[in-house]
Design a protein around this motif. Sequence first.
Motif, short mmCIF file in Angstrom:
data_model
loop_
_atom_site.label_atom_id
_atom_site.label_comp_id
_atom_site.label_asym_id
_atom_site.label_seq_id
_atom_site.Cartn_x
_atom_site.Cartn_y
_atom_site.Cartn_z
N ASN A 210 0.68 -1.17 0.09
CA ASN A 210 0.01 0.11 -0.03
C ASN A 210 0.73 1.35 0.08
OD1 ASN A 210 -2.45 -1.47 0.27
ND2 ASN A 210 -2.36 -1.78 2.55
N ILE A 211 2.09 1.26 -0.26
CA ILE A 211 2.85 2.40 -0.24
C ILE A 211 3.96 2.35 -1.35
CG2 ILE A 211 2.87 2.56 2.41
CD1 ILE A 211 5.84 1.29 2.29
N ILE A 212 4.35 3.56 -1.39
CA ILE A 212 5.62 3.70 -2.17
C ILE A 212 6.80 4.01 -1.06
CG2 ILE A 212 7.07 5.41 -3.81
CD1 ILE A 212 4.20 6.18 -4.77
N GLY A 213 8.02 3.03 -1.49
CA GLY A 213 9.36 3.22 -0.53
C GLY A 213 8.83 2.19 0.61
N VAL A 222 -5.41 3.56 3.89
CA VAL A 222 -5.22 3.81 2.55
C VAL A 222 -6.16 4.72 2.16
CG1 VAL A 222 -5.61 2.73 0.16
CG2 VAL A 222 -4.51 1.41 1.99
N GLU A 223 -5.78 5.93 1.09
CA GLU A 223 -6.68 7.07 0.65
C GLU A 223 -6.47 6.90 -0.75
OE1 GLU A 223 -8.29 9.30 2.45
OE2 GLU A 223 -7.22 9.52 4.45
N LYS A 224 -7.55 7.38 -1.22
CA LYS A 224 -7.75 7.60 -2.84
C LYS A 224 -7.12 9.41 -2.92
CE LYS A 224 -10.94 8.23 -6.69
NZ LYS A 224 -12.24 8.23 -7.16
N ILE A 234 2.30 12.91 -17.91
CA ILE A 234 1.50 11.97 -17.96
C ILE A 234 2.10 10.80 -18.75
CG2 ILE A 234 -0.76 10.69 -18.99
CD1 ILE A 234 -2.28 12.98 -17.73
N LYS A 235 2.97 11.20 -19.63
CA LYS A 235 3.66 10.28 -20.55
C LYS A 235 4.76 9.52 -19.76
CE LYS A 235 3.05 12.75 -24.80
NZ LYS A 235 3.64 13.57 -26.23
N TYR A 236 5.37 10.24 -18.99
CA TYR A 236 6.26 9.46 -17.81
C TYR A 236 5.79 8.55 -16.90
CZ TYR A 236 9.73 13.08 -19.97
OH TYR A 236 10.54 13.74 -20.80
N LEU A 237 4.65 9.08 -16.37
CA LEU A 237 4.07 8.12 -15.46
C LEU A 237 3.31 7.05 -15.87
CD1 LEU A 237 1.82 10.76 -13.50
CD2 LEU A 237 4.01 9.71 -12.64
N SER A 238 2.97 6.90 -17.42
CA SER A 238 2.50 5.81 -17.96
C SER A 238 3.59 4.69 -18.24
CB SER A 238 2.13 6.32 -19.40
OG SER A 238 0.87 7.16 -19.20
N SER A 239 4.75 5.21 -18.40
CA SER A 239 6.03 4.32 -18.65
C SER A 239 6.68 3.94 -17.49
CB SER A 239 7.06 5.24 -19.51
OG SER A 239 7.65 6.34 -19.12
N LEU A 240 6.40 4.69 -16.39
CA LEU A 240 7.04 4.27 -15.17
C LEU A 240 6.17 4.81 -14.11
CD1 LEU A 240 9.59 3.11 -14.09
CD2 LEU A 240 10.42 5.27 -13.62
N PRO A 241 5.05 3.99 -13.64
CA PRO A 241 4.17 3.96 -12.83
C PRO A 241 4.70 4.35 -11.20
CG PRO A 241 3.15 2.38 -13.93
CD PRO A 241 4.58 2.81 -14.51
N LEU A 242 4.11 5.17 -10.57
CA LEU A 242 4.54 5.32 -9.13
C LEU A 242 4.21 4.40 -8.37
CD1 LEU A 242 4.07 9.17 -8.44
CD2 LEU A 242 6.21 8.05 -9.30
N HIS A 243 3.03 3.84 -8.66
CA HIS A 243 2.56 2.59 -7.81
C HIS A 243 1.53 1.86 -8.43
CE1 HIS A 243 0.00 1.07 -4.25
NE2 HIS A 243 1.06 1.06 -3.73
N HIS A 244 1.33 0.39 -8.26
CA HIS A 244 0.72 -0.55 -9.04
C HIS A 244 -0.83 0.16 -8.97
CE1 HIS A 244 -1.31 -2.36 -5.65
NE2 HIS A 244 -0.19 -2.02 -4.75
N SER A 245 -1.27 1.12 -8.05
CA SER A 245 -2.73 1.29 -8.06
C SER A 245 -2.96 2.45 -9.08
CB SER A 245 -3.03 1.54 -6.76
OG SER A 245 -2.57 2.88 -6.38
N HIS A 262 -4.52 4.61 -4.92
CA HIS A 262 -5.05 4.14 -3.60
C HIS A 262 -4.04 3.75 -2.89
CE1 HIS A 262 -8.78 4.30 -6.16
NE2 HIS A 262 -9.44 4.20 -4.80
N LEU A 263 -3.28 4.29 -1.78
CA LEU A 263 -2.20 4.03 -1.10
C LEU A 263 -2.12 4.94 0.16
CD1 LEU A 263 -0.83 6.94 -1.81
CD2 LEU A 263 0.30 5.78 -3.60
N ILE A 264 -1.28 4.47 0.99
CA ILE A 264 -1.01 5.23 2.32
C ILE A 264 0.06 6.10 1.78
CG2 ILE A 264 0.15 5.27 4.54
CD1 ILE A 264 -0.61 2.37 4.71
N PRO A 265 -0.40 7.54 1.99
CA PRO A 265 0.34 8.82 1.58
C PRO A 265 1.65 8.87 2.77
CG PRO A 265 -1.74 9.57 2.32
CD PRO A 265 -2.00 8.04 2.31
#
Length: 303
Positions: A210-213, A222-224, A234-245, A262-265
């Motif tokens: 549920n987290i990054i890192g 977990v928050e939306k 967005i192109k960069y986020l598409s190629s390398l997502p920050l999180h699986h959600s 959807h993660l724990i910030p």
Amino acid sequence: MAGYKPLRRLEIIISILQQQPGISKALILDRLRNRYDNITSERTLERDFKALNDEFGIDVKYSKEVNGYSLDTENQERVQSLLKFIELIHIGELFKEGLDDFDLLKDKIELEDSSKFKGIAHLKDILLAIKKNRQIQFTHENYWKETEKEYIISPLLLKEYLNRWYVVGVPLGGDEIRTFGIDRMKNFKIGKVSKVKKKNYEKQLDQFVNIIGLNYTAHPKVEKITLKVYSKQIKYLSSLPLHHSQKIKIDEGAEYGLVTYHLIPNYEFEIEILKMNSMVEVLEPAWFRDRIKNMIASMLSNY
């Protein structure tokens, strides 16, 4: 399943299934042969599907309606973990070949600061301790407190984040897992057989999903999180997502789109947002928007 070639084939199969959910078995075999020069039999493909499920927990589902196969959408975390693992194997194969002519290789590949690899020699011993259910003992440096402390822990998991490796384990006498950077370890040795049972800590370990890192205690749930992100970013986020959600919604030709998580910030997530600079705006929740706003204001006060 062992060996580089079978893992490479699994990577290709995952890519095909991600690109075209519901694809038929015949078309998968055709793509393997014509696009990737990988001649595979139907029986081998079925074994690969079974290996993905049995060995890596990734379910390939068959749909009678479309007569095709898709990845189970609930397996995204496992998919990303396997792809990361295969990526490391690719790098290992590359450098294995480079040993034959190191001078030629070093002139063609530039690596970052080698300090990131400090402590990596402990990886094999830590993994052995996890497999054999043994304690490990080491001196660990705390950068923030500028102190050193002796630890005996029962290691449960090795975790990689930003090209650095960490061991997750239970300190002797404790009941909460902790994370230790292996680059800050010294006086390392394997100790006694551990009485700690990993199954008793699965609930804590599952929080990493549920987290990054590394930090999952920064917020109680977990928050939306909804971000307004400009199209180029967005192109960069598409190629390398920050999180699986991560989910992206953007209309064709639009100046910006909406990206949800959807993660724990935690602090690591906040840093990723700040790294995008003026290309991103937090929309919700309101408390998190205010938090990022206050961080930016605090930064600005330094100038």
